[in-house]
Design an enzyme around this catalytic site. Structure first.
Site, PDB file in Angstrom:
ATOM      1  N   SER A 142      76.259 -17.389 -24.276  1.00 29.18           N
ATOM      2  CA  SER A 142      76.648 -18.660 -24.891  1.00 29.18           C
ATOM      3  C   SER A 142      76.271 -18.689 -26.365  1.00 29.18           C
ATOM      4  CB  SER A 142      75.952 -19.819 -24.172  1.00 29.18           C
ATOM      5  OG  SER A 142      76.084 -21.028 -24.883  1.00 29.18           O
ATOM      6  N   TYR A 167      68.929 -24.190 -20.974  1.00 33.80           N
ATOM      7  CA  TYR A 167      70.208 -23.507 -20.737  1.00 33.80           C
ATOM      8  C   TYR A 167      70.343 -22.325 -21.694  1.00 33.80           C
ATOM      9  CZ  TYR A 167      75.184 -22.504 -21.069  1.00 33.80           C
ATOM     10  OH  TYR A 167      76.401 -21.853 -21.112  1.00 33.80           O
TER      11      TYR A 167
END
Length: 358
Positions: A142, A167
């Site tokens: 990501s 995350y």
């Protein structure tokens, strides 16, 4: 090729599966179909690929009625025993791991699920790839791994060691875990740092979906950091093309890698990391304006401060992926937004407002 795609009922997984099936690959797709967001949307994606939802039972294969080369299995990647059985049964050529607990904000209140899915689940994928001699593992990372980095555009060659959400930390951990397996077991791995993916069949927790729904319903939208946000919005077809370029050209050792001046994007092991984005960030308020144009309705904006775990700007340097694999994003933001809204209105059966004739 025979390819395992995890997270195949998800947004990117759905699009990737369709593209690979149409070019003739054999795909086994697995997904836990959890309730992080609307399960009906996940089921609808599967149905669109010919998977009969009424036939879905945990750990039982369902063959697509549209693509005989597609088999779906409801399975959680944290279920190591049954995951190993899939590897044993199918002898995959490549694996693309898109299964993960997504969302920056959700990680502030539900940290445990990120460790379960993104760390323990990813370890199971790595172990299966190692023990069943998988030729190439491609996995989703990501843009959030860049965290506190301010040097724009974000480059894979720069160190990214300061995440600002769990995350992001879990995705950075995936890259480090993958490198370890590349080094120890010669497993070829490629991590892909996705930048703000959007498009038809998108996730309901993403900005485009949230904004479109609220504007059409005449409800206010929350615009964080008072609208001073830049995002490298990347259309899902461009993301999928980048993934396929990567699957088709497995990672190799970088024999010029210098341990005295280490490049984070490559290694002496068969490991690499790529950005996938457009490389052209858009102001969030301009993005909202584009939605307003497409739905022909003004947004009611509520300007909000920056949220914890968020960053003000993202911009991908995609030159590495272009030079090595020939990746070039093609879909503009206006075109992408138009396609999403057309899908949204069709999926939710939103009829055009009647035109009054005087």
């Amino acid at each position: 090729m025979k390819i395992l795609i995890t997270g195949t009922a998800g947004f990117i997984g759905y699009h990737l599966t369709q593209k690979l099936l149409k070019r003739g690959d054999t795909v086994v797709g697995i997904d836990s179909i959890n309730d992080y967001y609307d399960v009906n949307l996940k089921h609808a994606r599967l149905q669109d690929a010919g998977i009969k939802v009424s036939d879905i039972v945990y750990n039982k294969p369902v063959v697509s009625t549209s693509y005989p080369n597609y088999t779906f299995v409801k399975l959680d990647i944290t279920d190591k025993e049954n995951l190993e059985q899939q590897f044993r049964d199918h002898k995959f050529d490549a694996v693309c791991n898109l299964a993960a607990q997504a969302g920056v904000r959700y990680s502030l209140t539900n940290p445990e699920v990120y460790i379960d899915s993104n760390i323990k689940g990813f370890l199971n994928i790595l172990e299966c790839c190692r023990h069943f001699s998988i030729d190439h593992l491609v996995y989703a990372s990501s843009s959030s791994v860049y965290g506190l980095n301010k040097k724009m555009p974000f480059s894979e060659h720069e160190i990214a060691d300061h995440p600002v959400s769990l995350y992001a930390a879990s995705k950075k951990a995936n890259e480090m875990m993958a490198h370890t397996y590349s080094h120890l077991f010669n497993l070829r791995t490629t991590g892909l740092r996705f930048f703000t993916v959007y498009g038809p069949w998108g996730r309901p927790d993403m900005a485009l979906f949230i904004f479109t729904k609220a504007i059409l319903e005449g409800k206010p939208i929350q615009v964080f950091n008072n609208g001073n946000m830049l995002r490298d919005f990347t259309y899902v077809d461009d993301i999928v093309n980048g993934i396929i370029h990567t699957i088709d050209q497995p990672a190799e050792r970088n024999y010029l890698w210098n341990a005295q001046n280490p490049d984070p994007a490559t290694s002496s092991a068969p490991f690499r990391v790529f950005n996938i984005g457009r490389g052209a960030p858009v102001n969030l308020l301009d993005f909202v304006t584009e939605i307003e144009k497409q739905v022909n309705k003004k947004a009611i904006k509520t300007l909000m401060p920056m949220q914890d775990g968020d960053v003000a700007e993202t911009c991908a340097d995609v030159s590495n992926l272009d030079e090595m694999l020939g990746y070039k994003p093609e879909v503009s933001v206006p075109t992408g937004v138009e396609r999403f809204i057309a899908w949204y209105k069709t999926y939710y059966n939103i009829q055009p407002e009647p035109v009054l004739v005087h």
